[in-house]
Design a protein around this motif. Structure first.
Motif, short mmCIF file in Angstrom:
data_model
loop_
_atom_site.label_atom_id
_atom_site.label_comp_id
_atom_site.label_asym_id
_atom_site.label_seq_id
_atom_site.Cartn_x
_atom_site.Cartn_y
_atom_site.Cartn_z
N GLU A 178 37.62 49.05 63.98
CA GLU A 178 37.75 50.39 63.39
C GLU A 178 36.86 50.51 62.16
OE1 GLU A 178 42.10 51.97 63.68
OE2 GLU A 178 42.13 49.81 63.45
N PRO A 244 38.77 55.14 63.36
CA PRO A 244 40.15 54.73 63.12
C PRO A 244 41.14 55.51 63.97
CG PRO A 244 39.00 55.11 61.05
CD PRO A 244 38.08 55.55 62.13
N TRP A 252 45.65 54.79 57.76
CA TRP A 252 44.39 54.08 57.56
C TRP A 252 44.33 53.61 56.12
CZ3 TRP A 252 40.03 52.03 59.58
CH2 TRP A 252 38.97 51.79 58.70
#
Ligand code: S3P
Length: 477
Positions: A178, A244, A252
């Protein structure tokens, strides 16, 4: 001391075990009567059921347990939303403090309360103002604990035997690295092994350390670095990068959570980094490979090696060397690795550490072989007797069982005296016959190929193994 552990899940159960092993009186508390029953049957400590979100339940618990010296709240919200968080963490903590006003309290929270996304280092003085409702409720439970002068342990991502999302997702082909503008190399991971989380909780409570403590290992590792290293260890391609996941439960974040404050109190992790656990935890890798294999959503990744199994004297080392030469592979022998690492012979290891010690070293040798490619691996005859080795063997390569008649085994093993299992009271022939009985089903269950070697030269056996392996791997790719 007398300690109450509320929530006997992944960390709570270990914490209760540790307190008990340290000579403390432990009462484990679980939410559901079903898990109370399971634990009661399995554990030497007392187990009670209680729903901490109900004040009447907590009061009933207090009348059963009497006064305790400390309690640890490590119940989980079982993935619920804000309502569950309110009930389990905020109300739960309030109820426990009112029912046990004299006890030392430890609340286990989460490093997810740090919202930083800039890759900075955060410690217990850094702002912890989570953006999500659930995070704010975790903070509220922390404040209640701190208001009482207790301990807040902020736990990083917990992994351990049977639980490692990083490795499981990679093995199942579901990983992505990510990245976003703030974290072009992927976010930082903050993890803690469940055993180390448990030892930290015991340490904080027995030492009566008040205030907030981050419970995280020493590693400063990005998800990208972690996945690259794991991919190499498990002979898999490095996952692609992706945006993400917007639905991630912890939100996140991208930060390095420091454990300096906890370490300054004298706590030390057994696994300073995830890769220490990959190498040294006897169960971690094996358990995750087994999960993936059992789920059978995707075939278990098999490294491009050849693993030879079979009884002592079946020709694993000799045939193995020949196969390696035929294919241009490396050759490894778990017995030789063990002798090398121990610095003494197998009979000496058996004498000093018992068969148990030898088997632990044998499993460690298998873990050390993770990442090997194009290698023929000859194994000790008893390697298949340890359930923990099976997933490792299956992952490590194409498994061939070399079979031989008792006659041949007796003749071959008579030549030297370095096999402790054949040195006992029992005549070698009798012992070998017994081992064949015991182990044949285990060899059979694991083998991709079985070769009866009696009527073959060792070159012929080697040729058979090499060709079969070639076909096996050609099919899989
Ligand atoms: C054993 C076999 C030996 C060695 C140890 C125990 C066994 O290896 O690992 O003596 O339990 O069968 P080989 O099979 O290479 O002799």
């Amino acid at each position: 001391m007398k300690v109450l552990i509320i929530g006997c899940g992944f960390v709570g159960e270990r914490t209760a075990d540790l307190f008990h092993a340290g000579g403390h009186e432990v009462i484990g508390v679980t939410h559901s009567p079903a898990s109370a029953e399971r634990l009661m049957a399995a554990k030497p400590w007392q187990v009670l059921a209680c729903d901490v979100s109900a004040i009447s339940d907590v009061q009933a618990l207090r009348s059963k347990t009497g006064i305790v010296d400390a309690f640890i709240h490590c119940a989980s919200s079982s993935k619920g939303g804000a309502e569950m968080y309110q009930a389990v963490y905020v109300d739960g903590m309030t109820h426990l403090i009112s029912a046990y006003p004299e006890a030392w309290e430890l609340y286990t929270g989460s490093t997810s309360v740090y919202p930083q996304t800039d890759g900075s280092q955060v410690d217990e003085t850094s702002p912890a103002e989570p953006g999500k409702d659930t995070g704010r409720l975790l903070r509220a439970a922390e404040e209640i604990t701190l208001g009482k002068g207790g301990t807040v342990a902020r736990l990083a991502g917990i992994y351990g035997p049977g639980r490692s999302f990083v490795l499981k997702n990679l093995l199942e082909g579901k990983s992505g690295i990510e990245v976003n503008e703030g974290a072009p190399d992927g976010r930082l991971l903050n993890q803690i092994h469940a055993d180390d989380a448990a030892s930290a909780l015991v340490h904080l409570v027995t030492g009566k350390h008040a205030g907030i403590f981050n419970v995280v290992d020493d590693a400063q590792m990005t998800q990208k670095a972690c996945l690259e290293k794991l991919a190499a260890l498990f002979s898999l391609p490095v996952p692609e990068t992706k945006a993400p996941d917007a639905n991630r439960k912890r939100g996140w974040t991208h930060k390095h959570v420091s454990n300096a404050k906890l370490r300054a109190t004298g706590w030390k992790p057994v696994y300073p980094s995830y890769f220490d656990a990959v190498r040294d935890d006897p169960q971690l890798v094996s358990s995750i490979l087994a999960l993936v294999d059992e789920a059978s959503e995707v075939p278990l990744p098999r490294a491009e090696n050849i693993v030879l199994i079979g009884l002592m004297g079946s020709g694993k080392s000799t045939v193995g060397r020949l196969v390696a030469r035929l294919l241009g592979f490396q050759f490894a022998d778990t017995d030789h690795m063990i002798i090398d690492r121990a610095g003494c012979s197998i009979p000496e290891i058996f004498a000093n550490e018992g068969e148990v010690g030898f088997r632990q070293r044998e499993s460690a040798a298998l873990r050390e072989l993770l990442g090997a490619r194009h290698t023929v691996i000859a194994t000790g005859g008893g390697i298949i007797t340890q359930p923990v080795n099976k997933p490792l063997l299956r992952h490590l390569g194409f498994i061939t069982w070399l079979e031989a008649s008792t006659e041949l085994l007796v003749r071959r093993t008579a030549a030297n005296n370095d096999r402790p299992l054949l040195r006992g009271e029992e005549p070698p022939r009798v012992k070998l016959e017994r081992l064949i009985q015991e182990r044949a089903p285990l060899y059979k269950a694991l083998a991709d190929l079985r070769i009866l070697t009696d009527d073959l030269t060792q070159e012929e056996s080697a040729y058979g193994v090499a060709e079969s392996a070639r076909i096996f791997f050609a099919h899989r790719s």
